[in-house]
Write a protein that holds these residues in place. Structure first.
Motif, PDB file in Angstrom:
ATOM      1  N   VAL A 137       0.837  -1.203   0.000  1.00  0.00           N
ATOM      2  CA  VAL A 137       0.000   0.000   0.000  1.00  0.00           C
ATOM      3  C   VAL A 137       0.873   1.254   0.000  1.00  0.00           C
TER       4      VAL A 137
ATOM      5  N   SER B   6       0.579   4.045  -2.838  1.00  0.00           N
ATOM      6  CA  SER B   6       0.159   5.393  -2.441  1.00  0.00           C
ATOM      7  C   SER B   6       1.132   6.447  -2.934  1.00  0.00           C
TER       8      SER B   6
ATOM      9  N   TYR C 181     -10.478  10.930   2.186  1.00  0.00           N
ATOM     10  CA  TYR C 181     -10.121   9.704   1.474  1.00  0.00           C
ATOM     11  C   TYR C 181      -9.254   8.790   2.326  1.00  0.00           C
ATOM     12  N   PHE C 182      -8.582   9.364   3.332  1.00  0.00           N
ATOM     13  CA  PHE C 182      -7.790   8.556   4.260  1.00  0.00           C
ATOM     14  C   PHE C 182      -8.662   7.489   4.905  1.00  0.00           C
TER      15      PHE C 182
ATOM     16  N   GLY D  71      -8.446   4.481   2.497  1.00  0.00           N
ATOM     17  CA  GLY D  71      -7.347   3.905   3.269  1.00  0.00           C
ATOM     18  C   GLY D  71      -7.830   2.848   4.235  1.00  0.00           C
TER      19      GLY D  71
ATOM     20  N   ALA E  30      -7.207  -1.198   4.376  1.00  0.00           N
ATOM     21  CA  ALA E  30      -6.706  -1.781   5.619  1.00  0.00           C
ATOM     22  C   ALA E  30      -7.612  -2.912   6.102  1.00  0.00           C
TER      23      ALA E  30
ATOM     24  N   GLY F  20      -4.951   8.929   0.865  1.00  0.00           N
ATOM     25  CA  GLY F  20      -5.865   7.834   1.169  1.00  0.00           C
ATOM     26  C   GLY F  20      -5.142   6.506   1.217  1.00  0.00           C
ATOM     27  N   GLY F  21      -4.265   6.298   0.255  1.00  0.00           N
ATOM     28  CA  GLY F  21      -3.499   5.057   0.238  1.00  0.00           C
ATOM     29  C   GLY F  21      -2.592   4.915   1.443  1.00  0.00           C
ATOM     30  N   LEU F  22      -2.041   6.025   1.909  1.00  0.00           N
ATOM     31  CA  LEU F  22      -1.200   5.977   3.111  1.00  0.00           C
ATOM     32  C   LEU F  22      -2.002   5.489   4.316  1.00  0.00           C
ATOM     33  N   GLY F  23      -3.317   5.758   4.305  1.00  0.00           N
ATOM     34  CA  GLY F  23      -4.156   5.184   5.346  1.00  0.00           C
ATOM     35  C   GLY F  23      -4.115   3.667   5.294  1.00  0.00           C
ATOM     36  N   GLY F  24      -4.119   3.127   4.078  1.00  0.00           N
ATOM     37  CA  GLY F  24      -4.023   1.683   3.920  1.00  0.00           C
ATOM     38  C   GLY F  24      -2.674   1.133   4.320  1.00  0.00           C
TER      39      GLY F  24
END
Length: 438
Positions: A59, A63, A225-226, A230, A234, A373-377
């Motif tokens: 991820v 991201s 979007y996080f 994300g 997750a 958002g991807g960093l949330g994942g």
């Protein structure tokens, strides 16, 4: 606003169909560790934190790559960028089958994570084929490619049982290669690229494309979007492990249950796009956050045993009444379906804003929003692992998510109210007005 002269409905449908299919394949690859990672965890004896890092590593690449992949797509077109990204990713997926140590798994996972960059390539490419009033629906349909997570959750457990996790990875690599070839053959250059080639105009520079990132509004969209994306990624990766550990089900059953979350979390994105076109993205975001708060509050309640001192019996001895409370498996699965559904709506609502507010910078702005958002994942699975290792309570994961959504909801509401008062002077100091004056 871009021109669509010479673009037929057939062209639009073909591009949208090919892009959605390609994104589905890429997303299935991106979440492959949600299933094979459980096997790898057992083979290597990983802790919950190490497992969380392994699941989250793809991820991270998916991201961070969205910024430059979005810019390059605006410059060189999605017909070139998407197949190229899939072919490079396929190499890492194939090599995954021969890895034996945890450190090398993490390195290969970084390369595999490039599959997540397909999202912003598709967003930038598809948005060029549709009018503003239909972009929400079109991008919602494309975003339904998130269903790739459900494909992995449903299908990968059976592949692992039938051929082992190594050959499962090889099958995924072959699927990427085939999809890359099909897309390049049948997709067409977008209208802007065609016009640039015909006129000899140069693509907008990267610096020019990145200018809107100075706007605080872009960063606000990114924080929404996080959670909606994300946290979706997750949970898609974490839930199989959760079902196996918290409810003691088999890996196959865990994959099926997790797929029941991922499926509505993907396919209803198209509905979210349509709702955003008709009722507005703001309404959809409020709906997403409020329902998520209710669901996460229930999911956060840990399985608990109570002892109550009752009325003494006839002999005068104390009576101790004990009972337990916990969320049954069937109800928990139902809650995840509801959560996935509203998160799907929210993902579409966030991306409805971008081509409307920033039509000439969809790649760069969408890349930043997608990156956050991807960093949330990436961050959340690691946080899940740490929390589980520290507190040893399964539901602490959902307590964290409840807190994140609560903060996001309050911030969104305050920002909207502030914006309304700045745009409409009559709202200043008029706290009894609910939204706008008649």
């Amino acid at each position: 606003m871009h021109e669509l002269d010479g673009v037929s409905k057939g062209d639009q449908y073909r591009v949208l169909g090919l892009s959605t299919l390609a994104f589905t394949v890429c997303f299935a690859v991106w979440t492959i560790f949600s299933i094979i990672g459980v096997k790898i965890k057992g083979e290597l004896g990983l802790s919950e934190t190490q497992f969380g890092l392994l699941v989250a590593t793809p991820v991270l690449t998916g991201s961070l790559s969205r910024i430059f992949l979005g810019v390059w797509t605006d410059q060189f077109g999605g017909r070139l960028m998407l197949p190229l990204q899939m072919l490079i990713t396929a190499v890492s997926v194939w090599l995954l089958a021969s890895v034996q140590t945890y450190a090398v798994f993490l390195m290969i996972a970084l390369g595999l994570g490039l599959a997540g960059g397909s999202f912003i390539i598709g967003i930038a490419y598809v948005s060029r084929w549709f009018e503003a009033e239909h972009q929400g629906t079109a991008l919602g349909i494309f975003g339904a490619g998130n269903v790739g997570a459900a494909v992995t959750n449903f299908a990968a457990p059976f592949l692992v049982i039938a051929v082992g996790w190594q050959d499962t990875a090889r099958i995924y690599a072959i699927a990427l290669i085939v999809m890359a070839i099909v897309f390049y053959i049948f997709a067409k250059e977008d209208p802007i690229r065609v016009k640039q080639k015909a006129t000899g105009a140069k693509p907008v520079s990267a610096a020019k494309q990145l200018e809107p990132l100075k706007n605080i509004q872009v960063w606000r969209f990114a924080t929404y979007y996080f959670f909606v994306f994300g946290a979706f990624v997750a949970f898609a990766s974490f839930l199989p492990r959760y079902y196996v550990g918290a409810y003691g089900v088999t890996l196959t059953a865990a994959g099926m249950f997790a797929g029941m979350y991922s499926l509505p979390g993907s396919v209803f994105r198209a509905l979210g796009g349509w709702m955003s076109d008709v009722w507005g993205a703001r309404f959809v975001m409020y709906l997403t956050f409020i329902v998520s708060l209710i669901v996460l509050f229930i999911m956060s309640y840990p399985e608990t045993s109570y002892s109550v001192k009752g009325i003494p019996n006839a002999g005068g001895a104390e009576r101790l009444i004990t009972f337990s409370f916990g969320i049954p498996l069937y109800f928990f699965v139902f809650l995840t379906v509801i959560l996935g559904f509203v998160m799907s709506l929210g993902k579409a609502a966030v991306y409805k804003h971008i081509p409307v507010y920033f039509p000439d910078n969809v790649g760069a702005v969408g890349g930043l929003v997608g990156m956050i958002g991807g960093l949330g994942g990436f961050v959340l699975p690691i946080a899940f692992g740490i929390l589980l290792d520290v507190f040893h309570v399964w539901s602490v994961v959902f307590m964290l998510m409840f807190l994140i959504v609560a903060v996001s909801t309050i911030w969104m509401h305050l920002a909207i109210r502030k914006g309304d008062r700045e745009k409409i002077p009559e709202l200043r100091g008029r706290t009894h007005l609910s939204d706008v004056p008649q």
